[in-house]
Design a protein around this motif. Structure first.
Motif, PDB file in Angstrom:
ATOM      1  N   LYS A 199      64.582  53.531  54.521  1.00  0.00           N
ATOM      2  CA  LYS A 199      65.787  53.592  55.347  1.00  0.00           C
ATOM      3  C   LYS A 199      67.009  53.934  54.494  1.00  0.00           C
ATOM      4  O   LYS A 199      67.808  54.804  54.860  1.00  0.00           O
ATOM      5  N   LYS A 200      67.141  53.302  53.338  1.00  0.00           N
ATOM      6  CA  LYS A 200      68.262  53.602  52.443  1.00  0.00           C
ATOM      7  C   LYS A 200      68.230  55.053  51.979  1.00  0.00           C
ATOM      8  O   LYS A 200      69.262  55.716  51.902  1.00  0.00           O
ATOM      9  N   ARG A 201      67.046  55.552  51.661  1.00  0.00           N
ATOM     10  CA  ARG A 201      66.911  56.945  51.218  1.00  0.00           C
ATOM     11  C   ARG A 201      67.322  57.900  52.339  1.00  0.00           C
ATOM     12  O   ARG A 201      68.012  58.895  52.097  1.00  0.00           O
ATOM     13  N   LEU A 202      66.909  57.614  53.572  1.00  0.00           N
ATOM     14  CA  LEU A 202      67.285  58.474  54.695  1.00  0.00           C
ATOM     15  C   LEU A 202      68.800  58.512  54.874  1.00  0.00           C
ATOM     16  O   LEU A 202      69.389  59.572  55.084  1.00  0.00           O
ATOM     17  N   ILE A 203      69.445  57.353  54.762  1.00  0.00           N
ATOM     18  CA  ILE A 203      70.901  57.290  54.937  1.00  0.00           C
ATOM     19  C   ILE A 203      71.621  57.991  53.777  1.00  0.00           C
ATOM     20  O   ILE A 203      72.631  58.663  53.991  1.00  0.00           O
ATOM     21  N   THR A 204      71.091  57.866  52.564  1.00  0.00           N
ATOM     22  CA  THR A 204      71.692  58.556  51.420  1.00  0.00           C
ATOM     23  C   THR A 204      71.561  60.068  51.571  1.00  0.00           C
ATOM     24  O   THR A 204      72.498  60.817  51.297  1.00  0.00           O
ATOM     25  N   THR A 205      70.397  60.509  52.020  1.00  0.00           N
ATOM     26  CA  THR A 205      70.143  61.941  52.172  1.00  0.00           C
ATOM     27  C   THR A 205      70.867  62.528  53.373  1.00  0.00           C
ATOM     28  O   THR A 205      71.336  63.660  53.330  1.00  0.00           O
ATOM     29  N   TYR A 206      70.943  61.748  54.456  1.00  0.00           N
ATOM     30  CA  TYR A 206      71.568  62.199  55.709  1.00  0.00           C
ATOM     31  C   TYR A 206      72.623  61.174  56.129  1.00  0.00           C
ATOM     32  O   TYR A 206      72.375  60.341  57.006  1.00  0.00           O
ATOM     33  N   PRO A 236      72.919  55.347  63.590  1.00  0.00           N
ATOM     34  CA  PRO A 236      71.685  55.162  64.366  1.00  0.00           C
ATOM     35  C   PRO A 236      70.606  54.399  63.596  1.00  0.00           C
ATOM     36  O   PRO A 236      69.885  53.585  64.183  1.00  0.00           O
ATOM     37  N   LEU A 237      70.482  54.632  62.290  1.00  0.00           N
ATOM     38  CA  LEU A 237      69.426  53.961  61.522  1.00  0.00           C
ATOM     39  C   LEU A 237      69.755  52.506  61.212  1.00  0.00           C
ATOM     40  O   LEU A 237      68.860  51.731  60.885  1.00  0.00           O
ATOM     41  N   ASN A 238      71.012  52.117  61.312  1.00  0.00           N
ATOM     42  CA  ASN A 238      71.373  50.717  61.086  1.00  0.00           C
ATOM     43  C   ASN A 238      71.317  49.881  62.364  1.00  0.00           C
ATOM     44  O   ASN A 238      71.698  48.717  62.344  1.00  0.00           O
ATOM     45  N   ASN A 239      70.828  50.460  63.441  1.00  0.00           N
ATOM     46  CA  ASN A 239      70.635  49.714  64.683  1.00  0.00           C
ATOM     47  C   ASN A 239      69.588  48.631  64.426  1.00  0.00           C
ATOM     48  O   ASN A 239      68.437  48.922  64.086  1.00  0.00           O
ATOM     49  N   LYS A 240      69.979  47.383  64.562  1.00  0.00           N
ATOM     50  CA  LYS A 240      69.095  46.260  64.225  1.00  0.00           C
ATOM     51  C   LYS A 240      67.921  46.101  65.187  1.00  0.00           C
ATOM     52  O   LYS A 240      66.995  45.347  64.909  1.00  0.00           O
TER      53      LYS A 240
END
Length: 84
Positions: free
Chosen positions: A35-42, A48-52
């Protein structure tokens, strides 16, 4: 090079405007790292990815953020399913 395949479903797929992608597996140890890699890359995917409420499945089995990943895993990320 070995990869981790990521699939996005339902409204998350629409928010990200992406069905799937693959990332090199060597530095991705678990779902949280992915998840962290996806947010760093995009960076525009952060909200949207931090939606709990998002759910994660590895090789079609529901898992938690701490679940370890290995080369060749398929990770599905999706919002909770609602019925009606």
């Amino acid at each position: 090079m070995t990869m981790i395949n990521i699939l996005f479903f339902a409204s998350l797929r629409e928010q990200l405007d992406c069905n799937h992608l693959s990332l090199p597996a060597q530095t991705i140890t678990d779902i949280s790292t992915l998840k962290k890699r996806l947010i760093t890359t995009y960076p525009h995917w952060e909200k949207p990815l931090n939606n709990k409420t998002l759910l994660y499945a590895v090789n079609k089995n529901l898992v938690q953020l701490e679940h370890a990943l290995v080369d060749g895993d398929e990770v599905a990320i999706f919002p909770p399913v609602t019925g009606g």
